[in-house]
Write an enzyme that holds these catalytic residues in place. Structure first.
Site, mmCIF file in Angstrom:
data_model
loop_
_atom_site.group_PDB
_atom_site.id
_atom_site.type_symbol
_atom_site.label_atom_id
_atom_site.label_comp_id
_atom_site.label_asym_id
_atom_site.label_seq_id
_atom_site.Cartn_x
_atom_site.Cartn_y
_atom_site.Cartn_z
ATOM 1 N N HIS A 125 0.821 -1.124 0.248
ATOM 2 C CA HIS A 125 0.125 0.025 0.244
ATOM 3 C C HIS A 125 0.848 1.319 -0.109
ATOM 4 O O HIS A 125 2.247 1.212 0.190
ATOM 5 C CB HIS A 125 -0.829 0.084 1.294
ATOM 6 N N ASP A 155 -0.208 6.965 -3.222
ATOM 7 C CA ASP A 155 -1.576 6.765 -4.196
ATOM 8 C C ASP A 155 -1.923 7.843 -5.112
ATOM 9 O O ASP A 155 -2.102 7.656 -6.157
ATOM 10 C CB ASP A 155 -2.812 6.540 -3.199
#
Length: 358
Positions: A125, A155
């Site tokens: 992540h 992200d």
């Protein structure tokens, strides 16, 4: 359709985070984006990352639906996919197949580690990707553990926004006569790129490989946040001498010799302690009244709710509402091809989408 990307058609395979953000940006700026979701997927029309596009359902485990996806991509300008490396190839939908169908297609691949390298097949992540890129290690206060800026750096900044930029760049190359191509967009690469200025500072001996001791990482007393008397916070960025001087004037420190040598890092801890006490002496609203018009690189630190009411954000229309839910407006702004207001995502069947022979 409005916006500078009007006329472009993008196929997005449903994923989480950076892929939808890239698709959202392209849709915000006028592209027609068809989001392909799995059967039974929970569809949230209020999700800002899904706005301004049409959603269809395809089961990519079905040969018939894989053929339908290929048909979509034959008449599309770009594809966005965010699976682990090798998944699309195993489905028979890899770049070799889709670029053979449509040699002008831009095949955008969004991953954390990238398509190659020893970590490529592993899960991860944002926090993991920015950890190995160096972005996380420089984020935090002196003597404390690294602190991620939620998932903005990997992200969205190093991932989705980088992919959107890559797709537009590749489409410009196609417009100039070039072929379609594959974009390997990795959040490790993108978040590393975001640290470029710090590497420049380091090359000149102006950045120490240590958290919370540098100019822009809360090391400098004039570039930090401070708590006010009411438990709220303000933010300072008074780097340049003229702004630093105005800050000293408005805080009553113009004649305090401790602050005369702004860039003397040996004095920064004592200066910061003094400023901490100064800012605790008034409420945030009192500091706004005193500093907002001083041109001293000052701003209040706002909550999400407060951002919606701040007069600058209101004047610029920085936030919009969709079905009563506030969210950021498209950015940046264009003078000749303004973006249309965002719209709720809609679900449709494949027929009637405007793509040829689905």
């Amino acid at each position: 359709m409005e916006g500078p990307l009007a006329g472009l058609k993008i196929v997005e395979l449903a994923s989480l985070g950076p892929g939808p953000f890239a698709a959202m940006m392209l849709a915000d700026h006028g592209a027609e984006v068809i989001r392909v979701e799995r059967p039974g997927a929970v569809h949230d029309p209020l999700d800002p990352l899904l706005r301004s596009r049409t959603c269809v359902t395809l089961d990519l485990k079905s040969e018939a639906d894989r053929d339908r996806l290929r048909a979509l991509c034959r008449s599309a300008d770009a594809l966005i996919e965010g699976f682990r490396p090798g998944v699309m190839e195993r489905l028979g939908l890899g770049p070799d197949v889709l670029l053979a169908d449509n040699p002008k297609l831009i095949y955008g691949r969004m991953t954390g580690w990238g398509q190659t390298g020893p970590f490529a097949p592993l899960a991860g992540h944002d926090i993991n990707y920015i950890a190995i890129s160096g972005a996380l290690g420089m984020s935090g206060r002196q003597g404390e553990k690294p602190t991620p800026a939620v998932n903005l750096v990997g992200d969205f900044g190093g991932g989705g926004m980088m992919l959107a930029f890559g797709i537009v760049s590749a489409l410009l190359a196609v417009k100039a006569g070039g072929p379609g191509q594959v974009i390997d967009c990795a959040m490790t690469d993108g978040s590393a790129l975001l640290t470029a200025m710090m590497w420049g500072f380091r090359a000149h001996g102006a950045w120490r490989d240590e958290r919370g001791v540098n100019l822009l990482d809360t090391g400098a007393p004039f570039y930090d946040t401070y708590e006010t008397a009411d438990g709220l916070h303000i933010a300072l960025g008074a780097i340049e001498p003229q702004f630093y001087a105005r800050l000293r004037e408005r805080t009553g420190l113009a004649d305090d010799a401790l602050f005369d040598d702004q860039m003397n890092q040996a004095l920064w801890p004592e200066q910061k302690a003094r400023l901490t006490a100064v800012f605790k002496s008034r409420t945030r609203d009192q500091w706004i009244a005193l500093l907002q018009d001083a041109d001293a690189c000052f701003a209040p630190v706002l909550s999400m709710a407060e951002t919606l009411e701040h007069p600058h954000n209101v004047a610029r229309g920085s936030f919009v509402e969709l079905n009563g839910a506030p969210q950021p407006a498209p950015a940046p702004r264009y003078s000749a091809t303004p973006c249309a207001p965002p719209r709720l995502s809609t679900q449709k069947h494949l027929t009637g989408l405007g793509f040829s022979r689905i």
